[in-house]
Write an enzyme that holds these catalytic residues in place. Structure first.
Site, short mmCIF file in Angstrom:
data_model
loop_
_atom_site.label_atom_id
_atom_site.label_comp_id
_atom_site.label_asym_id
_atom_site.label_seq_id
_atom_site.Cartn_x
_atom_site.Cartn_y
_atom_site.Cartn_z
N ARG A 1 40.08 -48.27 -99.92
CA ARG A 1 39.64 -47.11 -100.71
C ARG A 1 38.60 -47.52 -101.77
NH1 ARG A 1 38.92 -45.56 -105.80
NH2 ARG A 1 40.80 -46.71 -106.39
N ASP A 2 39.01 -48.31 -102.75
CA ASP A 2 38.09 -48.64 -103.85
C ASP A 2 36.95 -49.51 -103.31
OD1 ASP A 2 37.14 -48.62 -106.43
OD2 ASP A 2 38.91 -49.52 -107.33
N HIS B 1 44.55 -52.56 -113.16
CA HIS B 1 43.50 -52.38 -112.15
C HIS B 1 42.20 -52.93 -112.75
CE1 HIS B 1 41.57 -49.78 -108.91
NE2 HIS B 1 40.55 -49.89 -109.74
N HIS C 1 38.49 -54.60 -112.55
CA HIS C 1 37.26 -54.95 -111.83
C HIS C 1 36.75 -56.26 -112.44
CE1 HIS C 1 36.57 -51.36 -109.25
NE2 HIS C 1 37.49 -50.87 -110.08
N CYS D 1 32.61 -48.44 -108.21
CA CYS D 1 32.83 -47.01 -108.28
C CYS D 1 31.48 -46.34 -108.17
CB CYS D 1 33.50 -46.61 -109.59
SG CYS D 1 33.71 -44.82 -109.73
N ASN E 1 36.61 -55.16 -107.33
CA ASN E 1 37.90 -55.36 -107.98
C ASN E 1 38.24 -56.85 -107.98
OD1 ASN E 1 38.03 -52.62 -106.45
ND2 ASN E 1 39.63 -52.49 -107.99
P1 HMG Z 1 33.24 -29.81 -108.03
O1 HMG Z 1 31.85 -29.84 -107.54
O2 HMG Z 1 33.48 -29.42 -109.46
O3 HMG Z 1 34.12 -28.97 -107.03
O4 HMG Z 1 33.85 -31.25 -107.80
P2 HMG Z 1 34.70 -27.51 -107.12
O5 HMG Z 1 36.14 -27.59 -107.54
O6 HMG Z 1 33.78 -26.66 -107.93
O7 HMG Z 1 34.58 -27.08 -105.58
C1 HMG Z 1 33.30 -27.01 -104.95
C2 HMG Z 1 33.46 -27.05 -103.45
O8 HMG Z 1 34.07 -28.28 -103.05
C3 HMG Z 1 34.35 -25.95 -102.88
O9 HMG Z 1 33.79 -25.60 -101.61
C4 HMG Z 1 35.67 -26.64 -102.65
O10 HMG Z 1 36.46 -26.06 -101.63
C5 HMG Z 1 35.20 -28.02 -102.23
P3 HMG Z 1 32.96 -24.26 -101.42
O11 HMG Z 1 33.92 -23.18 -101.76
O12 HMG Z 1 31.80 -24.37 -102.38
O13 HMG Z 1 32.56 -24.35 -99.96
N1 HMG Z 1 36.24 -29.04 -102.53
C6 HMG Z 1 36.75 -29.90 -101.65
N2 HMG Z 1 36.53 -30.14 -100.34
C7 HMG Z 1 37.28 -31.08 -99.75
N3 HMG Z 1 38.22 -31.81 -100.39
C8 HMG Z 1 38.45 -31.62 -101.70
C9 HMG Z 1 37.70 -30.63 -102.38
N4 HMG Z 1 37.71 -30.20 -103.65
C10 HMG Z 1 36.80 -29.23 -103.74
N5 HMG Z 1 39.39 -32.33 -102.33
C11 HMG Z 1 35.75 -32.66 -107.33
C12 HMG Z 1 35.17 -31.58 -108.21
C13 HMG Z 1 37.00 -33.18 -107.98
C14 HMG Z 1 36.07 -32.07 -105.97
C15 HMG Z 1 34.68 -33.79 -107.19
O14 HMG Z 1 34.27 -34.16 -108.47
C16 HMG Z 1 35.16 -35.00 -106.45
O15 HMG Z 1 35.46 -34.94 -105.26
N6 HMG Z 1 35.21 -36.17 -107.15
C17 HMG Z 1 35.69 -37.40 -106.56
C18 HMG Z 1 35.02 -38.59 -107.16
C19 HMG Z 1 35.62 -39.86 -106.62
O16 HMG Z 1 36.28 -39.89 -105.60
N7 HMG Z 1 35.38 -41.00 -107.35
C20 HMG Z 1 35.88 -42.27 -106.97
C21 HMG Z 1 37.36 -42.44 -107.17
S1 HMG Z 1 37.82 -42.79 -108.85
C22 HMG Z 1 37.65 -44.52 -109.00
O17 HMG Z 1 37.10 -45.15 -108.13
C23 HMG Z 1 38.26 -45.19 -110.18
C24 HMG Z 1 39.55 -45.96 -109.83
O18 HMG Z 1 39.33 -46.97 -108.88
C25 HMG Z 1 40.16 -46.59 -111.11
C26 HMG Z 1 39.14 -47.41 -111.94
O19 HMG Z 1 38.55 -48.36 -111.41
O20 HMG Z 1 38.97 -47.05 -113.11
C27 HMG Z 1 40.63 -45.01 -109.27
MG MG Z 2 38.57 -48.95 -109.33
#
Ligand code: HMG
Ligand code: MG
Length: 310
Positions: free
Chosen positions: A24-25, A216, A218, A249, A258
């Site tokens: 995933r990450d 966690h 990095h 990320c 990581n």
């Molecule tokens: P948004 O643009 O605000 O979405 O994004 P929305 O809620 O306004 O929805 C817009 C459209 O997206 C809608 O479709 C929803 O149905 C669709 P429409 O009606 O326009 O056709 N939608 C989805 N479709 C599929 N699956 C979904 C989904 N949700 C909405 N789940 C949102 C908000 C949260 C969706 C967006 O910002 C997002 O997906 N962000 C993910 C970012 C991400 O994955 N980042 C990496 C992970 S975090 C990380 O790596 C850190 C970590 O490792 C820890 C660390 O290191 O600190 C964990």
């Molecule tokens: Mg991370």
């Protein structure tokens, strides 16, 4: 194969649970799209190497993280894997997708800072927590375990140093919401051991025990292993790591890979701390994945062990 001599040190746990985040990450940050079949083979091989918790993918918006847009396909290819397979879920839409594929563990992912909440989730810190509340409630109703990630616990690329009180306050809110565990994310790898100790001690003072915490790290500044040892000395026993040191990320450009799982296992093996992981099989898996990605693994242990093999 060369292995470290086992010399235990006082004040450390007997066993550590490694929460493997490579699929995933690690893969969320790859430029090239990795086919679902390769991801599935990666996860099978990680389980065969002895990893018992393997974060498989994310049910996020496919436009936000195209590398993981194949979450549904992948879940079907790994339904025989004998390991815990948590998946990231930001909202109810994501939860429904994950539950439909039989996910038994999810993770929501909050931010200690406003800038990263906006960049990563298009929400304020409060707005993101509001988005997670029904997700956590519905997951708990379905008897699904919930991890709460908290990003930018130590520093933020837009805001600089992050006050410990901010990290403690969002951690508390995630636990009160029903999260079983908090993973403290050093998203951009700026933490150092004194900071880690101080944050953990302050979390304990706020009533959050070490057994509810994971770390966690990095490895941007080469501090991940030192920070991990500090957390283990403090009493934390769940450590996130990524096979071969894959990672980053996509919404924090200063994040690199990581802590490499092999670097972690080398240290834990040397300390006589049980993980259940076979470092030889794990290294072979990371060498195989590095070949697939077309560049060498950044893990020092993977490089050393694979050079020794040839
Ligand atoms: P948004 O643009 O605000 O979405 O994004 P929305 O809620 O306004 O929805 C817009 C459209 O997206 C809608 O479709 C929803 O149905 C669709 P429409 O009606 O326009 O056709 N939608 C989805 N479709 C599929 N699956 C979904 C989904 N949700 C909405 N789940 C949102 C908000 C949260 C969706 C967006 O910002 C997002 O997906 N962000 C993910 C970012 C991400 O994955 N980042 C990496 C992970 S975090 C990380 O790596 C850190 C970590 O490792 C820890 C660390 O290191 O600190 C964990
Ligand atoms: Mg991370």
């Amino acid at each position: 194969m060369t292995l470290p001599m086992t010399v235990p040190a006082p004040g450390l746990p007997a066993r550590v649970r490694i929460h493997e985040v490579g699929p995933r990450d690690g893969l969320q940050n790859e430029k090239a799209l990795v086919p679902a079949a390769i991801k599935a083979e990666f996860i099978h091989r990680l389980a065969e190497a002895g990893l018992t918790t393997i974060e498989a993918t994310s049910f996020v918006h496919p436009k936000w993280v195209p590398q993981l847009a194949d979450a549904e396909e992948l879940m079907r290819l790994i339904d025989d894997v004998d390991a815990r397979l948590p998946v990231l879920v930001p909202n109810e839409r994501g939860l429904d997708r994950a539950l439909a594929l039989g996910a038994r563990e999810i993770a929501v992912f909050a931010s200690a800072t406003e800038s990263f909440a906006k960049a990563n989730l298009n929400r304020t810190v409060d707005g993101a927590l509001e988005m997670f509340e029904p997700v956590v409630a519905k997951a708990k109703d379905a008897d699904v375990a919930v991890r709460g990630y908290l990003s930018m616990c130590f520093g933020d690329p837009w805001e600089g140093p992050v006050p410990i009180s901010q990290t403690v306050s969002v951690s508390r809110r995630l636990l009160d919401m029903g999260c079983d565990e908090i993973s403290l994310g050093d998203t951009i790898g700026v933490a150092t051991p004194g900071h880690v100790r101080e944050l953990l001690a302050t979390l304990n003072e706020a009533g959050i025990a070490d057994d509810r915490l994971a770390v966690h790290f990095h490895d941007t500044y080469g501090q991940a292993l030192a920070n991990t040892l500090t957390a283990l000395q403090h009493g934390v026993t769940t450590v996130d790591a990524s096979a071969g040191g894959l990672g980053g990320c996509p919404y924090a450009k200063s994040a690199t890979g990581n802590l490499a799982t092999e670097d972690l296992v080398w240290m834990l093996d040397g300390l006589g701390i049980e993980t259940g992981v076979d470092i030889g099989r794990l290294t072979a898996t990371s060498v195989w994945m590095a070949r697939h990605l077309g560049r060498p693994s950044p893990s020092r242990t993977v490089r050393a062990l694979s050079q020794k093999e040839t």
